[in-house]
Scaffold this active site. Structure first.
Site, mmCIF file in Angstrom:
data_model
loop_
_atom_site.group_PDB
_atom_site.id
_atom_site.type_symbol
_atom_site.label_atom_id
_atom_site.label_comp_id
_atom_site.label_asym_id
_atom_site.label_seq_id
_atom_site.Cartn_x
_atom_site.Cartn_y
_atom_site.Cartn_z
ATOM 1 N N SER A 136 0.863 -1.174 0.000
ATOM 2 C CA SER A 136 0.000 0.000 0.000
ATOM 3 C C SER A 136 0.902 1.227 0.000
ATOM 4 O O SER A 136 1.733 1.378 0.899
ATOM 5 C CB SER A 136 -0.883 -0.023 1.251
ATOM 6 N N LYS A 162 -1.166 -1.204 -4.392
ATOM 7 C CA LYS A 162 -2.306 -0.343 -4.036
ATOM 8 C C LYS A 162 -1.791 1.063 -3.835
ATOM 9 O O LYS A 162 -0.773 1.264 -3.175
ATOM 10 C CB LYS A 162 -2.940 -0.894 -2.758
ATOM 11 N N GLU A 214 -11.015 0.486 -3.430
ATOM 12 C CA GLU A 214 -11.300 0.241 -2.011
ATOM 13 C C GLU A 214 -11.936 1.460 -1.368
ATOM 14 O O GLU A 214 -11.458 2.579 -1.516
ATOM 15 C CB GLU A 214 -9.978 -0.128 -1.309
ATOM 16 N N ASP A 239 -13.704 -1.830 3.184
ATOM 17 C CA ASP A 239 -12.764 -1.887 4.313
ATOM 18 C C ASP A 239 -13.487 -1.381 5.566
ATOM 19 O O ASP A 239 -14.099 -2.173 6.306
ATOM 20 C CB ASP A 239 -11.526 -1.039 3.956
HETATM 21 O O1 OSB Z 1 -7.202 1.843 4.551
HETATM 22 O O2 OSB Z 1 -6.020 0.111 4.359
HETATM 23 C C1 OSB Z 1 -6.180 1.234 4.833
HETATM 24 C C2 OSB Z 1 -3.066 2.330 6.765
HETATM 25 C C3 OSB Z 1 -3.649 3.001 7.815
HETATM 26 C C4 OSB Z 1 -5.007 3.125 7.864
HETATM 27 C C5 OSB Z 1 -5.809 2.559 6.859
HETATM 28 C C6 OSB Z 1 -5.231 1.868 5.821
HETATM 29 C C7 OSB Z 1 -3.846 1.772 5.759
HETATM 30 C C8 OSB Z 1 -3.130 1.144 4.667
HETATM 31 C C9 OSB Z 1 -1.749 0.665 4.997
HETATM 32 O O3 OSB Z 1 -3.532 1.073 3.533
HETATM 33 C C10 OSB Z 1 -1.552 -0.772 4.880
HETATM 34 C C11 OSB Z 1 -0.207 -1.158 5.444
HETATM 35 O O4 OSB Z 1 0.758 -1.110 4.697
HETATM 36 O O5 OSB Z 1 -0.138 -1.506 6.635
HETATM 37 MG MG MG Z 2 -8.352 0.669 3.247
#
Ligand code: OSB
Ligand code: MG
Length: 368
Positions: A136, A162, A214, A239
């Protein structure tokens, strides 16, 4: 199983690189670790995965600390349960606060697996010892910077990329990324930055062949998401609003999305993740393990739960070095050149907890 004590430890860990989402930028994590001990002195570790501000959900470090210390730990300490799967029920009289609950609950699973001498992933019912990993990538200061970061992760072998999106960082950014990387599995995560009024913009993203979009709409919505999904081709992944197996069932019934991101913290621990996974599996809804910028302890729990059969897509479970100069577990989490992690066969979470590293970054402690 009887929990004799619960210790909360807040550690502050600077991120290797800031992480920006539609709700803000994080430079340093304030993480609450949970250490549970049974009457024989055996220990288990968990992590409360909330953010530093109530931006992703209403839980944040100080609310989770107070809730865990004053409300949840007293519900668990000294009580007897048949297994870690029963810890959730001890905390039922407290509504919400699922991340705080998850920190305690997952620590009890680690303790139980260690006591039984089995790896946590097997104890949870995992079947795929090797899991697929994605990354991410937050909003950057420039598109060039984003493209550089994607190149690094693609070369490292990650199975899907992502990127965080928001109204000021979407169509043009994705267009440039797609032009630079025509073949990668790519997805966007909006963290609730849009409303149905943005339908034309969201429809326009269909041209980029995104693996999924997402959480485009409100953090607590599953109704408008169903309206949106009916009008866009890109699969929606939910999510924030899926906090329980019942939420998952309702979202699937409504057609609010086609994919679900499961986070231990958001749903309240391993037992709840297993219930959500079951609903997804029974309804042929692909699921994957989300991340919350966890330290090694939360990351180890994410690896373990990702081995369950219903986790069929690459998760936001990636290498320690992407987040920390020095992780709090040993060895650090590493990802193979094929973009996978193979779960450890050691008992419990399968990693050593580095007490000295925790001591050095700890801000406060309390024992219940
Ligand atoms: O929405 O998935 C999310 C991090 C903090 C809060 C929400 C999200 C995220 C990430 C990070 O997308 C995922 C990671 O690398 O831990
Ligand atoms: Mg998310």
């Amino acid at each position: 199983m009887q929990i004799r004590s619960i210790e909360l430890i807040e550690i502050n860990l600077p991120l290797v690189h800031f992480f920006e989402t539609s709700f803000g930028r994080t430079y340093e994590r304030r993480i609450i670790l949970v250490r549970v001990e049974d009457a024989d002195g055996a220990e288990g570790w968990g992590e409360i995965t909330c953010g530093e501000v109530p931006g992703y959900s209403e839980e944040w470090t100080d609310s989770a600390w107070a809730t865990a210390e004053k409300v949840l730990a007293p519900m668990v300490v000294g009580k007897s349960v048949d297994s870690a799967a029963g810890i959730w029920d001890l905390m039922l009289r407290a509504r919400g606060h699922r991340m705080a609950k998850s920190g305690i609950e997952t620590a009890c699973w680690d303790l139980e697996a260690k006591t039984l001498g089995v790896p946590l992933w097997r104890h949870l019912g995992g079947v795929n010892r090797t899991i697929e990993c994605g990354v991410s990538i937050g909003i950057q200061d420039s598109i060039e910077q984003l493209i550089d970061k994607i190149a690094v992760e693609a070369v490292a072998g990650y199975r899907r990329i992502k990127i965080k999106i928001a109204p000021h960082w979407d169509y043009e950014v994705i267009k440039r990324v797609r032009a630079a990387f025509p073949d990668i599995l790519l997805m966007g995560d909006a963290n609730s930055a849009y409303t149905l009024a943005d339908i034309d913009k969201l429809k326009s993203l269909d041209e980029f062949d995104l693996m999924m979009l997402e959480q485009p709409l409100a953090f607590d919505d599953i109704v408008d998401h169903a309206k949106l999904q009916a009008q866009i081709k890109t699969p929606i992944c939910l999510d924030e609003p899926v906090r329980s197996a019942d939420d998952a069932r309702k979202a699937i019934e409504l057609g609010s999305g086609k994919i679900i991101n499961i986070k231990n913290g958001r749903v309240g621990g391993h037992a709840q993740s297993k219930l959500v996974e079951k609903i997804c599996r029974e309804n042929n809804i692909p699921a994957w393990c989300g991340g919350m910028l966890e330290s090694g302890i939360g990351r180890a729990h994410n690896i373990a739960i990702s081995t369950l059969a219903g986790y069929t897509m690459p998760g936001d479970v990636s290498a320690s070095k992407r987040y920390w100069h020095e992780d709090i577990i040993e060895p650090a989490v590493e990802v193979s050149p094929e973009g996978t992690i193979t779960a450890s066969e050691k008992p419990g979470i399968g990693f050593e907890v580095k007490r000295d590293r925790i001591e050095r970054s700890s801000i406060r402690k309390v024992r219940i």
